[in-house]
Design a protein around this motif. Structure first.
Motif, PDB file in Angstrom:
ATOM      1  N   GLN A 171      47.702  30.551  49.859  1.00 15.35           N
ATOM      2  CA  GLN A 171      48.893  30.263  50.670  1.00 15.35           C
ATOM      3  C   GLN A 171      48.514  30.245  52.142  1.00 15.35           C
ATOM      4  O   GLN A 171      47.829  31.155  52.627  1.00 15.35           O
ATOM      5  N   ALA A 172      48.964  29.211  52.845  1.00 19.91           N
ATOM      6  CA  ALA A 172      48.721  29.128  54.291  1.00 19.91           C
ATOM      7  C   ALA A 172      49.645  30.105  55.016  1.00 19.91           C
ATOM      8  O   ALA A 172      50.838  30.178  54.718  1.00 19.91           O
ATOM      9  N   ILE A 194      44.543  34.626  50.308  1.00 23.61           N
ATOM     10  CA  ILE A 194      43.986  34.449  48.964  1.00 23.61           C
ATOM     11  C   ILE A 194      44.307  35.688  48.134  1.00 23.61           C
ATOM     12  O   ILE A 194      43.915  36.803  48.489  1.00 23.61           O
ATOM     13  N   THR A 195      45.045  35.501  47.054  1.00 23.14           N
ATOM     14  CA  THR A 195      45.399  36.604  46.163  1.00 23.14           C
ATOM     15  C   THR A 195      44.632  36.471  44.856  1.00 23.14           C
ATOM     16  O   THR A 195      44.658  35.409  44.229  1.00 23.14           O
ATOM     17  N   ASN A 196      43.945  37.531  44.468  1.00 21.06           N
ATOM     18  CA  ASN A 196      43.160  37.537  43.234  1.00 21.06           C
ATOM     19  C   ASN A 196      43.658  38.607  42.272  1.00 21.06           C
ATOM     20  O   ASN A 196      43.971  39.732  42.693  1.00 21.06           O
ATOM     21  N   ARG A 197      43.720  38.246  40.998  1.00 17.40           N
ATOM     22  CA  ARG A 197      43.909  39.226  39.934  1.00 17.40           C
ATOM     23  C   ARG A 197      42.701  39.127  39.014  1.00 17.40           C
ATOM     24  O   ARG A 197      42.396  38.047  38.508  1.00 17.40           O
ATOM     25  N   GLY A 198      42.012  40.241  38.812  1.00 17.04           N
ATOM     26  CA  GLY A 198      40.818  40.243  37.977  1.00 17.04           C
ATOM     27  C   GLY A 198      41.104  40.833  36.613  1.00 17.04           C
ATOM     28  O   GLY A 198      41.740  41.895  36.497  1.00 17.04           O
ATOM     29  N   ILE A 212      42.809  37.836  53.683  1.00 18.30           N
ATOM     30  CA  ILE A 212      43.158  36.931  54.786  1.00 18.30           C
ATOM     31  C   ILE A 212      41.862  36.426  55.397  1.00 18.30           C
ATOM     32  O   ILE A 212      40.994  37.215  55.782  1.00 18.30           O
ATOM     33  N   ASP A 213      41.722  35.101  55.461  1.00 16.51           N
ATOM     34  CA  ASP A 213      40.494  34.475  55.952  1.00 16.51           C
ATOM     35  C   ASP A 213      40.887  33.336  56.893  1.00 16.51           C
ATOM     36  O   ASP A 213      41.667  32.466  56.525  1.00 16.51           O
TER      37      ASP A 213
END
Length: 235
Positions: A171-172, A194-198, A212-213
């Protein structure tokens, strides 16, 4: 986009088209083909090697790494860096009881603790990401600064967890004042959230992270999905 990056994207495209399926043309030929200096072509080839698209054989040239092309994600701006070039700095480590959201996403009970982690990711000692993560304590009974400032993924493997896959969303966003100070940028700078689920192989969720990048790039090669088009047509 810089000139060498255009060359990188075009060569990846040609590999996806099978126009280049084994060996890349020599550096001199690429320079003539793109009308660019050999210095620029070398930068493009170095990038392609760094992200794993090609392998160099001394005295023979550059060859397509076919194993990489079998996955949708070809590369992102983090994976082009080796682990030696990356480092982390801990900002926060807390162990707390889960809130309602934590209980829902991790399928845990009221008395199952959660690690809350906040850290910076650095490339060549420059901060490029802020990461916040939640991890169930029952899966990671030990968590400390040394683990946080290395690779949580490697730690998971070292303690016997069997990682299967990740679900990633993008998401921007605009950078907040607090985060801009950490990232050394202006408030409201455009960034990628950037959201990650592992997931483990048994289906269990072992980590949720939010990153956040401000300089994120990624390239995917995905098959065309007729069913998706048909479904959207009928809506």
């Amino acid at each position: 986009m810089k000139k060498y990056e255009l060359v990188v994207q075009d060569i990846i495209s040609k590999i996806c088209q099978n126009s280049i399926s084994h060996k890349l043309p020599p550096e001199r030929d690429l320079s003539e083909l793109y009308g660019l200096s050999r210095f620029t072509i070398r930068k493009a080839l170095a990038k392609l090697e760094a992200i794993g698209i090609v392998k160099v054989k001394l005295g023979s040239g550059y060859f397509v790494n076919t194993s990489v092309m079998g996955t949708p994600l070809i590369y992102n701006s983090i994976t082009e860096n080796s682990f030696d070039e990356m480092s982390y700095k801990k900002i926060k480590l807390n162990k707390t009881l889960p809130d309602q959201h934590d209980k829902q996403i991790f399928s845990i009970s009221d008395d199952d603790y959660i690690w809350h982690i906040r850290r910076l990711r650095l490339i060549h000692n420059k901060v490029i990401q802020i990461e916040e993560a939640k991890i169930p304590v029952r899966l990671f009974p030990e968590m400390n600064e040394q683990i946080i400032e290395s690779s949580i993924q490697k730690h998971a493997l070292a303690i016997g967890l069997d990682i299967d896959s990740y679900l990633t969303s993008y998401q921007a966003i605009s950078v907040s004042r607090e985060d801009s100070e950490l990232l050394d940028c202006k408030k409201n700078t455009a960034a990628m959230n950037i959201t990650n689920r592992g997931f483990l192989k048994n289906g269990e969720l072992f980590i949720v992270s939010n990153i956040i990048d401000i300089n994120y790039q990624c390239t995917y090669h995905t098959p065309f999905n007729n069913e998706s088009i048909d479904y959207r047509d009928k809506k």
